[in-house]
Write a protein that holds these residues in place. Structure first.
Motif, PDB file in Angstrom:
ATOM      1  N   ALA A 141       0.853  -1.181   0.000  1.00  0.00           N
ATOM      2  CA  ALA A 141       0.000   0.000   0.000  1.00  0.00           C
ATOM      3  C   ALA A 141       0.888   1.229   0.000  1.00  0.00           C
ATOM      4  CB  ALA A 141      -0.919   0.000   1.225  1.00  0.00           C
ATOM      5  N   GLY A 142       0.332   2.335  -0.500  1.00  0.00           N
ATOM      6  CA  GLY A 142       1.144   3.538  -0.587  1.00  0.00           C
ATOM      7  C   GLY A 142       0.315   4.800  -0.499  1.00  0.00           C
ATOM      8  N   VAL A 143       1.035   5.926  -0.468  1.00  0.00           N
ATOM      9  CA  VAL A 143       0.382   7.223  -0.346  1.00  0.00           C
ATOM     10  C   VAL A 143       1.275   8.277  -0.993  1.00  0.00           C
ATOM     11  CG1 VAL A 143       1.442   7.694   1.910  1.00  0.00           C
ATOM     12  CG2 VAL A 143      -0.688   8.851   1.278  1.00  0.00           C
ATOM     13  N   ALA A 144       0.638   9.282  -1.595  1.00  0.00           N
ATOM     14  CA  ALA A 144       1.364  10.447  -2.080  1.00  0.00           C
ATOM     15  C   ALA A 144       1.555  11.405  -0.908  1.00  0.00           C
ATOM     16  CB  ALA A 144       0.596  11.129  -3.209  1.00  0.00           C
ATOM     17  N   LEU A 145       2.787  11.791  -0.647  1.00  0.00           N
ATOM     18  CA  LEU A 145       3.100  12.648   0.485  1.00  0.00           C
ATOM     19  C   LEU A 145       2.668  14.089   0.199  1.00  0.00           C
ATOM     20  CD1 LEU A 145       6.683  11.332   1.302  1.00  0.00           C
ATOM     21  CD2 LEU A 145       4.476  10.492   2.148  1.00  0.00           C
ATOM     22  N   ARG A 146       2.367  14.841   1.248  1.00  0.00           N
ATOM     23  CA  ARG A 146       1.993  16.245   1.074  1.00  0.00           C
ATOM     24  C   ARG A 146       3.189  17.091   0.666  1.00  0.00           C
ATOM     25  NH1 ARG A 146      -0.976  15.075   5.762  1.00  0.00           N
ATOM     26  NH2 ARG A 146       0.572  16.122   7.073  1.00  0.00           N
ATOM     27  N   GLY A 147       4.386  16.616   0.992  1.00  0.00           N
ATOM     28  CA  GLY A 147       5.601  17.332   0.622  1.00  0.00           C
ATOM     29  C   GLY A 147       6.807  16.518   1.021  1.00  0.00           C
ATOM     30  N   PRO A 148       8.016  16.896   0.554  1.00  0.00           N
ATOM     31  CA  PRO A 148       9.222  16.121   0.858  1.00  0.00           C
ATOM     32  C   PRO A 148       9.550  16.070   2.335  1.00  0.00           C
ATOM     33  CG  PRO A 148       9.777  18.225  -0.181  1.00  0.00           C
ATOM     34  CD  PRO A 148       8.300  18.072  -0.293  1.00  0.00           C
ATOM     35  N   GLU A 149       9.015  17.022   3.119  1.00  0.00           N
ATOM     36  CA  GLU A 149       9.281  17.001   4.557  1.00  0.00           C
ATOM     37  C   GLU A 149       8.669  15.769   5.227  1.00  0.00           C
ATOM     38  OE1 GLU A 149       5.432  19.092   3.809  1.00  0.00           O
ATOM     39  OE2 GLU A 149       7.474  19.234   2.990  1.00  0.00           O
ATOM     40  N   GLN A 150       7.731  15.096   4.531  1.00  0.00           N
ATOM     41  CA  GLN A 150       7.116  13.891   5.089  1.00  0.00           C
ATOM     42  C   GLN A 150       7.912  12.623   4.799  1.00  0.00           C
ATOM     43  OE1 GLN A 150       2.901  13.940   3.743  1.00  0.00           O
ATOM     44  NE2 GLN A 150       2.451  14.338   5.892  1.00  0.00           N
ATOM     45  N   ILE A 151       8.994  12.724   4.051  1.00  0.00           N
ATOM     46  CA  ILE A 151       9.858  11.557   3.835  1.00  0.00           C
ATOM     47  C   ILE A 151      10.481  11.193   5.173  1.00  0.00           C
ATOM     48  CG2 ILE A 151      11.856  10.634   2.612  1.00  0.00           C
ATOM     49  CD1 ILE A 151      11.350  12.735   0.441  1.00  0.00           C
ATOM     50  N   GLY A 152      10.304   9.980   5.617  1.00  0.00           N
ATOM     51  CA  GLY A 152      10.782   9.568   6.928  1.00  0.00           C
ATOM     52  C   GLY A 152      12.295   9.657   7.071  1.00  0.00           C
ATOM     53  N   THR A 153      12.738   9.914   8.305  1.00  0.00           N
ATOM     54  CA  THR A 153      14.170  10.034   8.570  1.00  0.00           C
ATOM     55  C   THR A 153      14.914   8.760   8.204  1.00  0.00           C
ATOM     56  OG1 THR A 153      13.738  11.595  10.373  1.00  0.00           O
ATOM     57  CG2 THR A 153      15.887  10.519  10.345  1.00  0.00           C
ATOM     58  N   ASP A 154      14.365   7.599   8.538  1.00  0.00           N
ATOM     59  CA  ASP A 154      15.023   6.330   8.230  1.00  0.00           C
ATOM     60  C   ASP A 154      15.174   6.135   6.725  1.00  0.00           C
ATOM     61  OD1 ASP A 154      15.176   5.853  10.913  1.00  0.00           O
ATOM     62  OD2 ASP A 154      13.517   4.409  10.966  1.00  0.00           O
ATOM     63  N   LEU A 155      14.140   6.526   5.974  1.00  0.00           N
ATOM     64  CA  LEU A 155      14.202   6.371   4.525  1.00  0.00           C
ATOM     65  C   LEU A 155      15.219   7.333   3.934  1.00  0.00           C
ATOM     66  CD1 LEU A 155      13.143   4.919   2.065  1.00  0.00           C
ATOM     67  CD2 LEU A 155      11.175   6.455   2.038  1.00  0.00           C
ATOM     68  N   ARG A 156      15.252   8.560   4.419  1.00  0.00           N
ATOM     69  CA  ARG A 156      16.254   9.521   3.948  1.00  0.00           C
ATOM     70  C   ARG A 156      17.665   8.997   4.197  1.00  0.00           C
ATOM     71  NH1 ARG A 156      15.111  15.112   3.223  1.00  0.00           N
ATOM     72  NH2 ARG A 156      12.876  15.622   3.347  1.00  0.00           N
ATOM     73  N   ARG A 157      17.897   8.481   5.388  1.00  0.00           N
ATOM     74  CA  ARG A 157      19.227   7.969   5.728  1.00  0.00           C
ATOM     75  C   ARG A 157      19.600   6.785   4.846  1.00  0.00           C
ATOM     76  NH1 ARG A 157      18.614   8.132  12.357  1.00  0.00           N
ATOM     77  NH2 ARG A 157      18.977  10.385  12.597  1.00  0.00           N
ATOM     78  N   ALA A 158      18.643   5.909   4.585  1.00  0.00           N
ATOM     79  CA  ALA A 158      18.927   4.742   3.742  1.00  0.00           C
ATOM     80  C   ALA A 158      19.301   5.165   2.329  1.00  0.00           C
ATOM     81  CB  ALA A 158      17.716   3.809   3.723  1.00  0.00           C
TER      82      ALA A 158
END
Length: 270
Positions: free
Chosen positions: A237-254
């Motif tokens: 399942a997925g979702v379109a984020l409201r903006g890049p600030e919603q990209i999770g910290t763990d995902l950004r780090r990965a």
């Protein structure tokens, strides 16, 4: 139920978990198919016609299935193999040749129990440890409309119940990856859920939505099971984020760890 049909299916990857991943195969299409209402609806779901970069996250589980047999147990028939998590960025650009859709994505495999990212897994069918590195690819683009059209939008199946609408996108593809000597087949089935008011509002350049996703395919190449009976099923399942600030910290780090600088470059799309 209604169906909007551009002239041909587009093989541009909806979510970067298919075996084609972020390579985003492109299919030639007649220019006349480019900007139908169905195509514009799809672009509003996955991107923004005003040019804002839309980030989306999809997460789920990959199951393995063996063919039916009289002596097959339920545990042997269906197994949870590994999870996956993907981030996809899309941006629509208006050009003299039509609407260009830029796409960039990253995918990570997860331990089926802990949900932690992994680069190695134990294949329960063979008993072998296999490598499953995170995946990405160069940003791709496809143009809809004009004399150099390179794609046609997907078929859309629309269902409406009260205040909600469901838009189905089905893709059946056959392709040959660069690392195999054989062709692969995939059935990619995605259903978007949104509010009917958002879908019907012509002023909306983007339609907020969530989606469910199923992709059926042969064993992934790195499982080393080509030719073995059975198949895998991505179920997420997925979702379109409201903006890049919603990209999770763990995902950004990965992403920064596996693909240094790639996310910052994509964020600069605007």
């Amino acid at each position: 139920m209604s169906r909007a049909r551009p002239a041909r299916r587009d093989l541009l990857g909806l979510i970067p978990v298919s075996l084609a991943l972020c390579a985003s195969a492109l299919v030639s299409a007649p220019a006349a198919a480019a900007q139908t209402p169905g195509l514009r609806t799809w672009l509003k779901l996955v991107a923004d016609l005003d040019g804002r970069t839309v980030f989306s996250v999809t997460e789920g589980m990959v199951w393995g299935f063996k063919p039916q047999a009289d002596d097959l147990t339920a545990a042997q028939f269906a197994r949870r193999l590994y999870g996956y998590r993907s981030l996809l960025a899309r941006k629509v650009e208006t050009t003299p040749d039509g609407l260009r859709l830029r796409t960039k994505g990253w995918s990570f495999y997860l331990d089926a129990d802990s949900g932690e990212p992994v680069s190695e897994l134990l294949n329960p069918y063979t008993g072998l440890k296999v490598t499953c590195p995170p995946l990405s690819g160069p940003a791709s683009s496809v143009t809809y409309g004009g004399p150099v059209a390179t794609g046609a939008g997907p078929d859309l199946t629309m269902r409406r119940i009260g205040d909600h609408a469901w838009i189905g996108v089905d893709r059946i593809s056959r392709f040959k990856p660069s690392d195999t000597t054989w062709f692969k087949l995939e059935a990619d089935l995605t259903t978007y859920a949104c509010r009917t008011a958002d879908l019907d509002n012509p002023a909306n350049s983007h339609i907020p939505s969530t989606w469910s996703h199923s992709l059926t395919a042969e064993w992934q190449t790195w499982m080393r099971m080509h030719g073995e009976p059975g198949h895998i099923l991505f179920n997420g399942a997925g979702v379109a984020l409201r903006g890049p600030e919603q990209i999770g910290t763990d995902l950004r780090r990965a992403i920064d760890r596996g693909f240094p600088g790639a996310l910052a470059e994509t964020l600069a799309w605007g």
